[in-house]
Design an enzyme around this catalytic site. Structure first.
Site, PDB file in Angstrom:
ATOM      1  N   HIS A   1      17.168  12.172  92.490  1.00  0.00           N
ATOM      2  CA  HIS A   1      16.638  13.421  92.933  1.00  0.00           C
ATOM      3  C   HIS A   1      15.966  13.860  91.549  1.00  0.00           C
ATOM      4  O   HIS A   1      16.582  14.645  90.744  1.00  0.00           O
ATOM      5  CB  HIS A   1      17.849  14.414  92.879  1.00  0.00           C
TER       6      HIS A   1
ATOM      7  N   HIS B   1      23.462  16.817  92.209  1.00  0.00           N
ATOM      8  CA  HIS B   1      22.222  15.915  92.757  1.00  0.00           C
ATOM      9  C   HIS B   1      21.329  15.762  91.570  1.00  0.00           C
ATOM     10  O   HIS B   1      20.714  14.681  91.502  1.00  0.00           O
ATOM     11  CB  HIS B   1      21.533  16.181  93.772  1.00  0.00           C
TER      12      HIS B   1
ATOM     13  N   ASP C   1      19.646  26.570  95.581  1.00  0.00           N
ATOM     14  CA  ASP C   1      19.886  27.274  97.249  1.00  0.00           C
ATOM     15  C   ASP C   1      20.945  26.868  97.740  1.00  0.00           C
ATOM     16  O   ASP C   1      21.653  27.437  98.400  1.00  0.00           O
ATOM     17  CB  ASP C   1      18.632  27.038  97.811  1.00  0.00           C
TER      18      ASP C   1
ATOM     19  N   ASN D   1      14.051  27.569  93.780  1.00  0.00           N
ATOM     20  CA  ASN D   1      12.691  27.111  93.958  1.00  0.00           C
ATOM     21  C   ASN D   1      12.279  27.026  95.351  1.00  0.00           C
ATOM     22  O   ASN D   1      11.423  26.093  95.724  1.00  0.00           O
ATOM     23  CB  ASN D   1      12.997  25.463  93.533  1.00  0.00           C
TER      24      ASN D   1
ATOM     25  N   HIS E   1      12.482  16.356  96.400  1.00  0.00           N
ATOM     26  CA  HIS E   1      13.810  16.554  96.271  1.00  0.00           C
ATOM     27  C   HIS E   1      14.952  15.465  96.006  1.00  0.00           C
ATOM     28  O   HIS E   1      15.511  15.244  95.035  1.00  0.00           O
ATOM     29  CB  HIS E   1      14.390  17.330  97.366  1.00  0.00           C
TER      30      HIS E   1
ATOM     31  N   ARG F   1      60.752  26.306  99.977  1.00  0.00           N
ATOM     32  CA  ARG F   1      59.959  27.200  99.346  1.00  0.00           C
ATOM     33  C   ARG F   1      60.488  28.123  98.582  1.00  0.00           C
ATOM     34  O   ARG F   1      60.002  28.487  97.588  1.00  0.00           O
ATOM     35  CB  ARG F   1      59.131  27.893 100.504  1.00  0.00           C
TER      36      ARG F   1
ATOM     37  N   GLU G   1      40.835  30.245 100.137  1.00  0.00           N
ATOM     38  CA  GLU G   1      41.714  28.748 100.062  1.00  0.00           C
ATOM     39  C   GLU G   1      40.607  27.908  99.170  1.00  0.00           C
ATOM     40  O   GLU G   1      40.848  27.127  98.213  1.00  0.00           O
ATOM     41  CB  GLU G   1      42.050  28.168 101.236  1.00  0.00           C
TER      42      GLU G   1
ATOM     43  N   THR H   1      45.391  23.732 104.288  1.00  0.00           N
ATOM     44  CA  THR H   1      44.704  22.854 103.336  1.00  0.00           C
ATOM     45  C   THR H   1      43.505  22.385 104.199  1.00  0.00           C
ATOM     46  O   THR H   1      42.495  21.707 103.403  1.00  0.00           O
ATOM     47  CB  THR H   1      45.699  21.491 103.295  1.00  0.00           C
TER      48      THR H   1
ATOM     49  N   HIS I   1      49.310  26.928 113.393  1.00  0.00           N
ATOM     50  CA  HIS I   1      49.963  27.015 111.731  1.00  0.00           C
ATOM     51  C   HIS I   1      50.951  25.964 111.536  1.00  0.00           C
ATOM     52  O   HIS I   1      51.451  25.769 110.637  1.00  0.00           O
ATOM     53  CB  HIS I   1      50.731  28.487 111.713  1.00  0.00           C
TER      54      HIS I   1
ATOM     55  N   ARG J   1      59.684  26.309 105.700  1.00  0.00           N
ATOM     56  CA  ARG J   1      60.340  27.511 105.702  1.00  0.00           C
ATOM     57  C   ARG J   1      61.667  27.837 105.867  1.00  0.00           C
ATOM     58  O   ARG J   1      62.195  29.059 105.562  1.00  0.00           O
ATOM     59  CB  ARG J   1      59.329  28.169 106.768  1.00  0.00           C
TER      60      ARG J   1
END
Length: 744
Positions: free
Chosen positions: A107, A147, A237, A267, A344, A438, A492, A520, A555, A602
Site C-alpha cells: 500500500h 496497511h 478513514d 485523504n 491505495h 465467578r 466489549e 466475546t 446469552h 453463574r
C-alpha cells in the site's frame, strides 16, 4: 494522457477547504468539520496540478479560530529545513514506493501522503532510543492504518533501528522478513502493537496512553517525574468508520488522556473510492462530543510548520486527548494515480514509479538514502542513548529516595513478578462452601491485586455480575488515574483492544477484562489480536453455559469454547471449582505472551475432591480413579460445571464394579503441551472406552476420546428455563454418562 504533477494536490486540498482565509466563505470548512484551523496553505517546490478531488459540501455553523504556525520544540533544535527537509520526506516516500514495487504488493498511497507528519514525529518530536526499542520512557507510536506500514518501516530504518536495515526493506512482505505486510510487534522491534484490522490500533493507543497516565499517577513525585511519555497514532478513514475506534475514543475522552495525540489522515479515499460514497459524517464534531481537543491541518502534503504548530498546541492541552486532522493527498507525487483508490493497495507500476521520480525530482536508484539525509538522521542514535542514560540516572536517584515505589515500578517495567506472588492465591478443601466460579474468581482477583502490582482491569458494565471489582481500589477515572478498577462501559470490542495496549506497554502489566462469555462475539477481533501479538490479557468470561438459565439462548454460549480452542496462542480455561479457578489465574498471570480466557459459572458448584492448582497447570489431570496399572475400564473427561456430573456418575458406576477414571480437562492447550509420557499416564492408549461431558459443542472432543468414544454435549442453541431443567432436557446429566458407559 495529460501530464500532471504534485502542485494541484493543493488545488484538491483548497477545494476541500474552501476559499482562502479572508474570503467570504473562509470559515465554512472549519465550521463544518469542527477543527481549529491552521493557517498556512502555501506549497513548496510545486509544479503542475494533479486531478482535483471533489470538495465536500460545507455549512457555516461553528465558530472558527485560527492558530498561527509555530515551531514545536525539537530534539536539540536540529530540525531539517528547506531542501534537506524535502529530501528527507521524499526519502520516506521512495523507500515505501521502492519496497512495494519490489514486492509487487503493498500500500504505497498512505506512506506517500503521510510522509511529512511521519518525518516530523520521528525526526523532531518523539523521544526514543533506536538501539534499545524497549526503553521504558520512550514515546509510543501506533500506525492504526497498518496497511501503510512501509511508512513506519522507512522511519525506523532512517532512525537507526537495527530491526529494519536496507535488506529488510528489500524483503518487504517476504517469507521470514522483519517487514511483514502489516506491523507486527513480535516481528519488528520498534513496532509497539500489531495493527491491520482497522480501528484496532487507535484502541491500542488508548490502552498505551491509559497505562502511561496510570503509572504517572502512581509513581511520579513532586520532585521526580519518572513516567513522562506520549502516545502518537496515525489513523485513517477506515479506522474512523470502524465501531471499535469510536468505543475506544469515547473512553479516551472520558478519561482525559492528555498525552494521546492522534493524527487523522484525511485523504478522502478508501478501497472502493472516494469516501463520499459511504462516509460523510462530521468527524471533528463527533470527536469534540467525545471530549477530544481537535485541530485541522489543511495542508498535510508540505505544511510542515502547520503540523509542528498542531503538535505544540496538542501538547499544551493536558486534560484532553487531541485529534489532529491532517488533510493529505493519498499517493502524493504520483502524476496519474494520486488522489485515487488505485494508489491505495497496489504497486504503482514501473512507468508510474519513473513518472513519480521525475515529478518529485528524485534521481536516485531504488532504496537509496542520500548522504545528507543519512547524516541528518544519524544523530538519533547518540541522542537516543543520551535520553535513556539521563532517564536511568533520574531513576537511580528516584530509587534511592523512594525505594519501595521504585521496586514496584521496576516490577512493572521488567515483568519480574514479586517473590511468592502465587502464594497469595486462595486454597480450598471439599469442606469449603459451594460457590459459583465467578465468585471464586473475585476472591482470586482480590488476592492477586495485593501481590501483583501490574494487575489492572474491569468489566463491560457488568462488574457486579462478572464479580471483577478490586475491593481495595477505587475507579480509574480522569481525576483518579492511580486507581485500578477500569469502567469500560458497554464497549466489549474497545475494551479488549485497550487491554492489548495496556499489556504491550510494559511486561509487568497484567490487564484483565470481563463480560458474559457469549459476548466475546463482540470482541473476538481484539481477542485474536491479543493472541497474535502475544499480549497476555486475562479475559474473565462469566455465565459460561446453559447453566445461566432463564436469560435463554441469546446469552447461552454453545460454540464458544471450541472456537477459542481453535484459535492459536490463546489458553481456554474452564475451571470446575475454587482450586481450579486459582490454578487458572496462576497460569494466566504466568503466561505474559499468551492471553487466557477463563470461562466461569453463574451457578454454584461444589469444591471437588482431587482438584488442584498444580493439576490445572497440566491442562488435564486425574481427580479420581479406582483402577490399577493404568487400566481403567472407563475414562470420563469433563470441564467446569460438568466435572461434578462426571464425578457423580463415576461413583455410581464404581458401585456396579466398574473401574473409572475421572479427568478434569480444564485446558486442552496445556494438556497438548505435556510430554507423551504424561499424556499416556492420563489417557492410556489401550483404554478406548472414553466419555466426554461438557455443556457446549461436542466438536473437537474426538481428539481425546477417540473414534470409539462418546461425546455428551450440546450441538444446538440453548433455551430459556431454569438451569436444572435445561440440563435435564439436554441430557447433560449423570444418567447420560452412565448410559454411555454401559454402551461400551
Amino acid at each position: 494522457m495529460a501530464a500532471h504533477s504534485v502542485a494541484a494536490a493543493h488545488a484538491t486540498i483548497a477545494a476541500r477547504a474552501g476559499p482562502a482565509p479572508g474570503a467570504a466563505a473562509a470559515s465554512a470548512p472549519a465550521e463544518r468539520l469542527g477543527f481549529r484551523r491552521l493557517s498556512s496553505l502555501a506549497g513548496r517546490g510545486l509544479r503542475s496540478p494533479v486531478p482535483a478531488g471533489r470538495a465536500p459540501a460545507v455549512s457555516s455553523r461553528r465558530r472558527q479560530s485560527v492558530v498561527r504556525a509555530a515551531a514545536v520544540e525539537t530534539l536539540e533544535g536540529k530540525a531539517a529545513t528547506g531542501e534537506l527537509l524535502e529530501k528527507s520526506v521524499n526519502t520516506i516516500r521512495f523507500l515505501a514506493i521502492d519496497a512495494v514495487e519490489k514486492a509487487n504488493s503493498g500500500h504505497p498511497g498512505l506512506p506517500m501522503g503521510c510522509a511529512p507528519m511521519g518525518h516530523i514525529l520521528y525526526d523532531e518530536v518523539m523521544r526514543y532510543n533506536p538501539k534499545n526499542p524497549y526503553w521504558f520512557n520512550r514515546d509510543r507510536f501506533v500506525l492504526s492504518a497498518g496497511h501503510g506500514c512501509m511508512l513506519q518501516y522507512a522511519l525506523l530504518h532512517l532512525a537507526g533501528y537495527d530491526s529494519v536495515k536496507e535488506e529488510d526493506l528489500k524483503q518487504f512482505r517476504q517469507w521470514g522478513s522483519r517487514t511483514p505486510g502489516h506491523p507486527e510487534n513480535f516481528e519488528t522491534p520498534g513496532v509497539e502493537v500489531t495493527t491491520g484490522p482497522l480501528g484496532q490500533g487507535i484502541a491500542n493507543a488508548v490502552g498505551l496512553a491509559l497505562a502511561e497516565k496510570h503509572l504517572a499517577a502512581r509513581f511520579n513525585k513532586p520532585d521526580s517525574e519518572i513516567v513522562d511519555h506520549y502516545t502518537y497514532c496515525i489513523l485513517g478513514d477506515g479506522c474512523q468508520m470502524e465501531g471499535i475506534a469510536n468505543e475506544a475514543c469515547s473512553l479516551a475522552g472520558h478519561w482525559g488522556l492528555g498525552k494521546l495525540i492522534a493524527f487523522y489522515d484525511d485523504n478522502h479515499i478508501s478501497i472502493d473510492g472516494d469516501t463520499e460514497i459511504a462516509f460523510t459524517e462530521d468527524v471533528s464534531t463527533r470527536f469534540e462530543a467525545l471530549g477530544w481537543h481537535t485541530i485541522w491541518v489543511k495542508n498535510g502534503n508540505n505544511g510542515y510548520d502547520d503540523i509542528r504548530a498542531a503538535i505544540k498546541e496538542a501538547k499544551a492541552v493536558t486534560d484532553k486527548p487531541t485529534l489532529i486532522k491532517v488533510t493529505t493527498t493519498i499517493g502524493f507525487g504520483s502524476p496519474n494515480k494520486a488522489n485515487s483508490y488505485s494508489v491505495h493497495g497496489s504497486a504503482l507500476g514501473t512507468k508510474e514509479v519513473e513518472a513519480t521520480r521525475q515529478n518529485l525530482g528524485w534521481p536516485y536508484e531504488p532504496f537509496f538514502v542520500p548522504e545528507d539525509v543519512k547524516s541528518h538522521w544519524s544523530r538519533h542514535t547518540p541522542q537516543g542513548a543520551a535520553l535513556e542514560a539521563d532517564w536511568n540516572a533520574k531513576f537511580a536517584a528516584y530509587e534511592k529516595k523512594y525505594p519501595e515505589d521504585a521496586a514496584t515500578l521496576k516490577s512493572i517495567i521488567t515483568g519480574e513478578l514479586p517473590t511468592g506472588w502465587a502464594d497469595a492465591l486462595p486454597k480450598y478443601t471439599p469442606e469449603s462452601p459451594a460457590d459459583a466460579t465467578r465468585n471464586l474468581s473475585q476472591q482470586c482477583l482480590n488476592a492477586l491485586a495485593k501481590a501483583v502490582p501490574g494487575l489492572i482491569g474491569g468489566s463491560a458494565d457488568l462488574a457486579s455480575s462478572n464479580m471483577t471489582l478490586l475491593k481495595m481500589f477505587g475507579d480509574f477515572q480522569k481525576d483518579t488515574p492511580e486507581e485500578r478498577n477500569v469502567r469500560f462501559g458497554v464497549r466489549e470490542h474497545g475494551m479488549g483492544a485497550i487491554c492489548n495496549g495496556i499489556a504491550l506497554h510494559s511486561p509487568g502489566f497484567v490487564p484483565y477484562c470481563a463480560t458474559f462469555f457469549v459476548f466475546t462475539d463482540y470482541m473476538r477481533g481484539a481477542m485474536r489480536i491479543s493472541a497474535l501479538s502475544e499480549a497476555g490479557v486475562i479475559y474473565v468470561m462469566t455465565h459460561d453455559s446453559i447453566g445461566l438459565g432463564e436469560d435463554g439462548p441469546t446469552h447461552q454460549p454453545i460454540e464458544h469454547l471450541v472456537s477459542f480452542r481453535a484459535m492459536p496462542n490463546i489458553l481456554m480455561l474452564r475451571p470446575a471449582d475454587g482450586n481450579e479457578t486459582a490454578g487458572a489465574y496462576k497460569v494466566a498471570v504466568l503466561n505474559r505472551k499468551r492471553p487466557s480466557i477463563l470461562a466461569l459459572s453463574r451457578q454454584k458448584l461444589p469444591q471437588l475432591p482431587g482438584t488442584s492448582i498444580e493439576g490445572v497447570e497440566k491442562g488435564g489431570y486425574t481427580i479420581s480413579d479406582n483402577s490399577t496399572g493404568n487400566k481403567p475400564d472407563i475414562i470420563v473427561l469433563s470441564t467446569g460445571s460438568e466435572l461434578e456430573i462426571a464425578a457423580k456418575a463415576a461413583d455410581e458406576l464404581r458401585k456396579e464394579g466398574k473401574t473409572v477414571r475421572v479427568v478434569s480437562f480444564v485446558s486442552w492447550e496445556l494438556f497438548d503441551e505435556q510430554s507423551d509420557e504424561y499424556k499416556e499416564s492420563v489417557l492410556p492408549e489401550a483404554v478406548t472406552a472414553r466419555i466426554s461431558i461438557e455443556a457446549g459443542s461436542t466438536l473437537g472432543w474426538q481428539k481425546y476420546i477417540g473414534a470409539k468414544g462418546k461425546a455428551i454435549g450440546i450441538d444446538k442453541f440453548g433455551a430459556s428455563a431454569p438451569a436444572g431443567t435445561i440440563y435435564k432436557e439436554y441430557g447433560i446429566t449423570v444418567e447420560s454418562v452412565i448410559a454411555a458407559a454401559k454402551s461400551f
